[in-house]
Design a protein around this motif. Structure first.
Motif, short mmCIF file in Angstrom:
data_model
loop_
_atom_site.label_atom_id
_atom_site.label_comp_id
_atom_site.label_asym_id
_atom_site.label_seq_id
_atom_site.Cartn_x
_atom_site.Cartn_y
_atom_site.Cartn_z
N LYS A 130 0.87 -1.17 0.00
CA LYS A 130 0.00 0.00 0.00
C LYS A 130 0.91 1.22 0.00
N PHE A 131 0.76 2.09 -0.98
CA PHE A 131 1.63 3.26 -1.05
C PHE A 131 0.86 4.46 -1.55
N SER A 132 1.32 5.63 -1.13
CA SER A 132 0.66 6.87 -1.52
C SER A 132 1.69 7.82 -2.13
N SER A 133 1.22 8.66 -3.05
CA SER A 133 2.09 9.62 -3.73
C SER A 133 1.48 11.00 -3.66
N THR A 134 2.29 11.98 -3.33
CA THR A 134 1.86 13.38 -3.34
C THR A 134 2.66 14.11 -4.42
N ILE A 135 1.95 14.66 -5.40
CA ILE A 135 2.59 15.33 -6.53
C ILE A 135 2.34 16.83 -6.40
N THR A 136 3.42 17.60 -6.37
CA THR A 136 3.33 19.05 -6.20
C THR A 136 4.02 19.75 -7.36
N ASN A 137 3.31 20.71 -7.98
CA ASN A 137 3.92 21.56 -9.01
C ASN A 137 3.56 23.01 -8.73
N ASP A 138 3.84 23.88 -9.67
CA ASP A 138 3.61 25.31 -9.44
C ASP A 138 2.13 25.64 -9.32
N ASP A 139 1.26 24.82 -9.90
CA ASP A 139 -0.16 25.13 -9.95
C ASP A 139 -0.97 24.51 -8.81
N ASN A 140 -0.68 23.24 -8.51
CA ASN A 140 -1.50 22.56 -7.51
C ASN A 140 -0.76 21.37 -6.92
N SER A 141 -1.49 20.66 -6.07
CA SER A 141 -0.97 19.45 -5.44
C SER A 141 -2.05 18.38 -5.50
#
Length: 285
Positions: free
Chosen positions: A61-72
């Motif tokens: 079980k794994f989770s990913s948080t993706i962050t860029n200039d516009d949103n997360s």
């Protein structure tokens, strides 16, 4: 003309979907082509599966948080792997699924391996990958199939070598590369790993890959791992860290991995930072 093309390509970029790694390989930043691993057979190198003589069920079980200039955004992921190496022909299957904002990515892998000598083995992995992206109000689906042949050789008790050719048929040319791995154990409790590779049909300097990692055994059943990597072809670099508890039948792994993705018009991807946390449980019988 170049400015117009750049503008068009810039608007057609997507959030990055990283290739699947188990909790153990996340902690080593993907390094492990020359490691004798069972659950990772369909992910790294299928050949070492031939040296096992048992069966295994693996859940992650794994989770990913993706962050860029516009949103997360956050992805909810899980993986299931079943392996059987109790017969002459060893096999493993994996099903991976992730979802975010109604989009679903699925992957099905199957691997087979057999020994080619007392210290050598060969194997092959088949991958069926389906990825979804959202562009404006449309969902775009990308589906491709890959073959990954691999070989493995034990030089001596402390030193081993591995080799894989990822997608030699170039069904998804962005991921095609060859990787040579080495693993060396020092004093029976420190293990060093190194993977180097590149897309052999492109400029080696601009499409190179390097992964390095170290594992330290604490007492007899706890393992601390750390690793780092840079993939110039995919415009990624990152690091991983994790711990593992290994028993004869039960294996538990925890891992954290940080990845920085560079903006690329060629790959149609934005500049992003991805943080992954992973927990896995494996039962051997």
């Amino acid at each position: 003309m170049k400015f117009t093309l750049a503008c068009l390509l810039t608007t057609f970029t997507f959030a990055k979907t990283l290739n699947f790694e188990t909790a153990r390989t996340k902690s080593t930043a993907g390094a492990g082509v020359a490691s004798i691993l069972m659950n990772e057979a369909t992910v790294t190198n299928p050949a070492p599966l031939a040296f096992f003589n048992l069966s295994s069920i693996y859940f992650e079980k794994f989770s990913s948080t993706i962050t860029n200039d516009d949103n997360s955004s956050e992805l909810d992921n899980y993986a299931f792997i079943a392996s059987d190496s109790s017969k002459n022909l060893k096999g493993s299957v994996a099903y991976i699924k992730s979802s975010s904002d109604g989009l679903k990515n699925k992957q099905f892998n199957v691997a087979f391996a057999a020994t080619t000598g007392k210290k050598s083995a060969a194997g092959i992995t088949y991958k069926d990958v389906k990825k979804q992206y959202r562009f404006q109000n449309q969902v775009i689906t990308k589906n491709y199939k890959q073959f990954v042949p691999g070989v493995f050789h034990v030089v001596n008790q402390d030193f081993s070598l591995g080799f894989v050719a990822i997608d030699p048929l170039r069904k998804n040319p962005q991921e095609s590369k060859v990787i040579l791995g080495a693993q060396y154990t020092v004093l029976n409790y420190i293990t060093l790993m190194l993977d180097v590779g590149a897309d052999y049909k492109e400029d080696l300097n601009s499409k190179s890959l390097i992964r390095s990692a170290a594992q330290v055994r604490i007492f007899n059943d706890f393992f601390f791992r750390v690793g780092a990597y840079e993939d110039k072809g995919l415009k990624e670099r990152g690091n991983g860290i994790g711990i593992g508890w290994v028993q004869p039948k039960l294996v538990i792994d925890l891992a954290l991995k940080n990845t920085k993705v560079s903006e690329s018009l060629e790959l149609q991807q934005d500049k992003e930072e991805i943080k992954e946390t992973s927990f896995s449980l494996s039962y051997r019988f």
